[in-house]
Design a protein around this motif. Sequence first.
Motif, mmCIF file in Angstrom:
data_model
loop_
_atom_site.group_PDB
_atom_site.id
_atom_site.type_symbol
_atom_site.label_atom_id
_atom_site.label_comp_id
_atom_site.label_asym_id
_atom_site.label_seq_id
_atom_site.Cartn_x
_atom_site.Cartn_y
_atom_site.Cartn_z
ATOM 1 N N ARG A 125 0.823 -1.210 0.000
ATOM 2 C CA ARG A 125 0.000 0.000 0.000
ATOM 3 C C ARG A 125 0.858 1.263 0.000
ATOM 4 O O ARG A 125 0.523 2.246 -0.667
ATOM 5 C CB ARG A 125 -0.922 -0.003 1.216
ATOM 6 C CG ARG A 125 -1.974 -1.099 1.194
ATOM 7 C CD ARG A 125 -2.876 -1.004 2.404
ATOM 8 N NE ARG A 125 -3.535 0.288 2.442
ATOM 9 C CZ ARG A 125 -4.059 0.824 3.535
ATOM 10 N NH1 ARG A 125 -3.985 0.183 4.694
ATOM 11 N NH2 ARG A 125 -4.640 2.008 3.489
ATOM 12 N N LEU A 126 1.963 1.245 0.728
ATOM 13 C CA LEU A 126 2.802 2.441 0.799
ATOM 14 C C LEU A 126 3.668 2.596 -0.451
ATOM 15 O O LEU A 126 3.943 3.710 -0.884
ATOM 16 C CB LEU A 126 3.672 2.396 2.053
ATOM 17 C CG LEU A 126 2.904 2.461 3.384
ATOM 18 C CD1 LEU A 126 3.865 2.462 4.561
ATOM 19 C CD2 LEU A 126 2.005 3.694 3.448
ATOM 20 N N LYS A 127 4.104 1.496 -1.018
ATOM 21 C CA LYS A 127 4.918 1.571 -2.240
ATOM 22 C C LYS A 127 4.092 2.126 -3.394
ATOM 23 O O LYS A 127 4.584 2.892 -4.229
ATOM 24 C CB LYS A 127 5.462 0.187 -2.593
ATOM 25 C CG LYS A 127 6.406 0.193 -3.789
ATOM 26 C CD LYS A 127 7.010 -1.186 -4.013
ATOM 27 C CE LYS A 127 7.993 -1.165 -5.191
ATOM 28 N NZ LYS A 127 8.610 -2.494 -5.393
ATOM 29 N N TYR A 128 2.824 1.735 -3.441
ATOM 30 C CA TYR A 128 1.928 2.204 -4.507
ATOM 31 C C TYR A 128 0.851 3.115 -3.889
ATOM 32 O O TYR A 128 -0.339 2.978 -4.160
ATOM 33 C CB TYR A 128 1.279 1.016 -5.223
ATOM 34 C CG TYR A 128 2.284 0.136 -5.905
ATOM 35 C CD1 TYR A 128 2.785 0.459 -7.172
ATOM 36 C CD2 TYR A 128 2.756 -1.019 -5.288
ATOM 37 C CE1 TYR A 128 3.723 -0.347 -7.801
ATOM 38 C CE2 TYR A 128 3.696 -1.827 -5.908
ATOM 39 C CZ TYR A 128 4.171 -1.487 -7.162
ATOM 40 O OH TYR A 128 5.105 -2.286 -7.780
ATOM 41 N N ASP A 132 -3.326 3.358 -3.754
ATOM 42 C CA ASP A 132 -4.031 3.159 -2.485
ATOM 43 C C ASP A 132 -4.925 4.358 -2.170
ATOM 44 O O ASP A 132 -6.035 4.207 -1.660
ATOM 45 C CB ASP A 132 -2.995 2.948 -1.379
ATOM 46 C CG ASP A 132 -3.611 2.509 -0.070
ATOM 47 O OD1 ASP A 132 -4.446 1.583 -0.096
ATOM 48 O OD2 ASP A 132 -3.252 3.080 0.971
ATOM 49 N N LEU A 133 -4.431 5.547 -2.492
ATOM 50 C CA LEU A 133 -5.190 6.771 -2.206
ATOM 51 C C LEU A 133 -6.421 6.919 -3.106
ATOM 52 O O LEU A 133 -7.288 7.741 -2.821
ATOM 53 C CB LEU A 133 -4.288 7.998 -2.369
ATOM 54 C CG LEU A 133 -3.261 8.223 -1.261
ATOM 55 C CD1 LEU A 133 -2.254 9.296 -1.665
ATOM 56 C CD2 LEU A 133 -3.948 8.620 0.039
ATOM 57 N N ASP A 593 10.336 5.700 3.135
ATOM 58 C CA ASP A 593 9.350 6.063 2.119
ATOM 59 C C ASP A 593 9.576 5.119 0.940
ATOM 60 O O ASP A 593 10.476 5.320 0.130
ATOM 61 C CB ASP A 593 9.535 7.518 1.702
ATOM 62 C CG ASP A 593 8.470 7.972 0.704
ATOM 63 O OD1 ASP A 593 7.848 7.103 0.054
ATOM 64 O OD2 ASP A 593 8.267 9.189 0.560
ATOM 65 N N LEU A 594 8.755 4.067 0.861
ATOM 66 C CA LEU A 594 8.945 3.046 -0.164
ATOM 67 C C LEU A 594 8.598 3.556 -1.547
ATOM 68 O O LEU A 594 9.095 3.036 -2.551
ATOM 69 C CB LEU A 594 8.092 1.816 0.170
ATOM 70 C CG LEU A 594 8.389 1.152 1.512
ATOM 71 C CD1 LEU A 594 7.458 -0.039 1.734
ATOM 72 C CD2 LEU A 594 9.842 0.703 1.580
ATOM 73 N N MET A 595 7.755 4.563 -1.610
ATOM 74 C CA MET A 595 7.350 5.108 -2.900
ATOM 75 C C MET A 595 8.446 5.983 -3.508
ATOM 76 O O MET A 595 8.767 5.881 -4.694
ATOM 77 C CB MET A 595 6.062 5.918 -2.717
ATOM 78 C CG MET A 595 5.452 6.443 -3.997
ATOM 79 S SD MET A 595 3.930 7.351 -3.653
ATOM 80 C CE MET A 595 4.551 8.726 -2.684
#
Length: 618
Positions: A125-128, A132-133, A593-595
């Motif tokens: 979810r955090l990478k993408y 997710d938003l 911050d994986l993104m």
Amino acid sequence: MHAYRSHTCADLNKSNVGDTVRLSGWVHRIRDHGGILFVDLRDHFGITQVLCDPDSPVFSEMEKVRSEWCIRIDGNVKARDADLINDKIPTGEIEVFVRDLEILGAADELPLMVFGDQEYPEETRLKYRFLDLRRQQMQENMVLRSDVVSSMRKRMWDKGFREYQTPIITASSPEGARDFLVPSRIHPGKFYALPQAPQQFKQLMMVAGFDKYFQIAPCFRDEDPRADRSPTDFYQLDMEMSFVEQQDVFDTIAPVLAGVFEEFGGGRKVDAPESWPQIPYAEAALKYGSDKPDLRNPIEMQVVSEHFAGSGFAIFAKLLEQEGTEVRAIPAPTGGGRKFCDRMNKFAQGEGLPGMGYIFWRDKTADSVAQELGISVKEAQAKLKSGEVEGGMEAAGPLAKNIGPERTEAIRQQLGLGVGDAAFFLGGKPKAFEKIAGRARDVIGKELGLIDENRFAFAWIVDFPIYEADEESGKIDFEHNPFSMPQGGLEALNGDPLAVKGYQYDLACNGYELVSGAIRNHQPEIMLKAFEIAGYGEEEVKERFGALYKAFSYGAPPHGGCAAGVDRIVMLLADQQNIREVMMFPMNQRAEDLMMNAPNDPSSDQLMELGLRVIPQE
């Protein structure tokens, strides 16, 4: 017509039937009903159903469209058949027949679906996060956050405050957490810091004569992550006022927050601010095991040491012979069953304790009478029935057997318990078991259904100790904000440091700390003495806090304020358990911050320009 849309995907209704419209958005869901394609087209505002059949000139193109493609359609608004109306969405009475289609952005195979309520790992979810938003719940959370911030601003302006901005690049300051340091290119070998809070700047504003200040302020702290705390940055409603006492701050910020919770709390009860209790820190620790108690839970712990001193329960009896120890009881109304008591015992073991003593009260049984009199159960039943043996209530559990009926009855009466209730017990030095007791209180309240879920329960926690002593070395250090005014002023600092209380306060709500603040120490001699007790010499204070010290020497007004955590407030209002659900682009549990792939390695040129060298870690 506009290049991309004549309406949003929430605008159209029955009055638009017959209109030619243009919509743009994302393909939320596609359904193929026997050669007729139904597409839910979604934008930030809502969803409109569009349909395409072989009569449409773009049918073959529409067949290629997949989930989350961004498209523009032109079409005619049609009324839905009465039995096909969807009253769950504003556009549910109409649909749009597609006449023209433009692919604005095709989408690759999705790493997570936007449609539906599937659960995905947080890392995905955090990478993408940009995908997710797009999900409805996340869109609602972020809109809520924006609306809450807007409401806070308006309410503060209405109270006569103005918003002023403070620096983002500043000097390192001990605010209770680690700083993020920023190397200076112009001054090699020296570092700035990102502000943990605008603390010193807002105090300097008061000295400068700005009577009221507020800011929706970004704060930066290098902290270990928790569900209710970001490991890097967060936002707070920061405020400061001149010529005020503690109650003035309460009277100012409480209606602002109460108004926000009433406006966005979904109808949940919010007590009137003037009824919010003011609980001394020591009392909160004793009754609730926490300085941020959840007052929706009616359980209050009590000291019951006298009932165990010299008792047959050797563990507590011997413990109480040591100085500074006590035994506390956690009442558990309706928890009087062995299965529940065993579950709580298992909880204590999960917290690293050998167990948690308990007593529960029940109606006297034939089994217990038989055991007590050394007769058969059948004989005991007959004696109870005939009245030869008096029925009524009895205490059960290992502790009850050890300390006897007289002591258990005294405990029951002190705690106000009866048949079907239980009590759990922890002993030792309070600092060692208070937090576990507090967590046990929360678990008991939740498991027994004692918590009023339809309420926001606020409480001011006051009279915080300014200092604490290290258990091993005995060294005195600040327990809370070092810039607070001690109660009793300079005279109080000449006594026992551990007895000094500050004009410091927190606001707790439903088990979370929402606000922290203080009346500030604005007198140079008190400032020097306060830091001296914590081991800071005069020269060090003047060097590290030179601006404040100098400012206080030029006519500083009495002043105080507080800061309310925006992220945590929105988390409560959105009924979320994790703060990352209400932050647009949060870090993960490891402060990554994986993104954006941060933190990352600097280039050699960057290091050279800053005069830095990275030493590899073993």
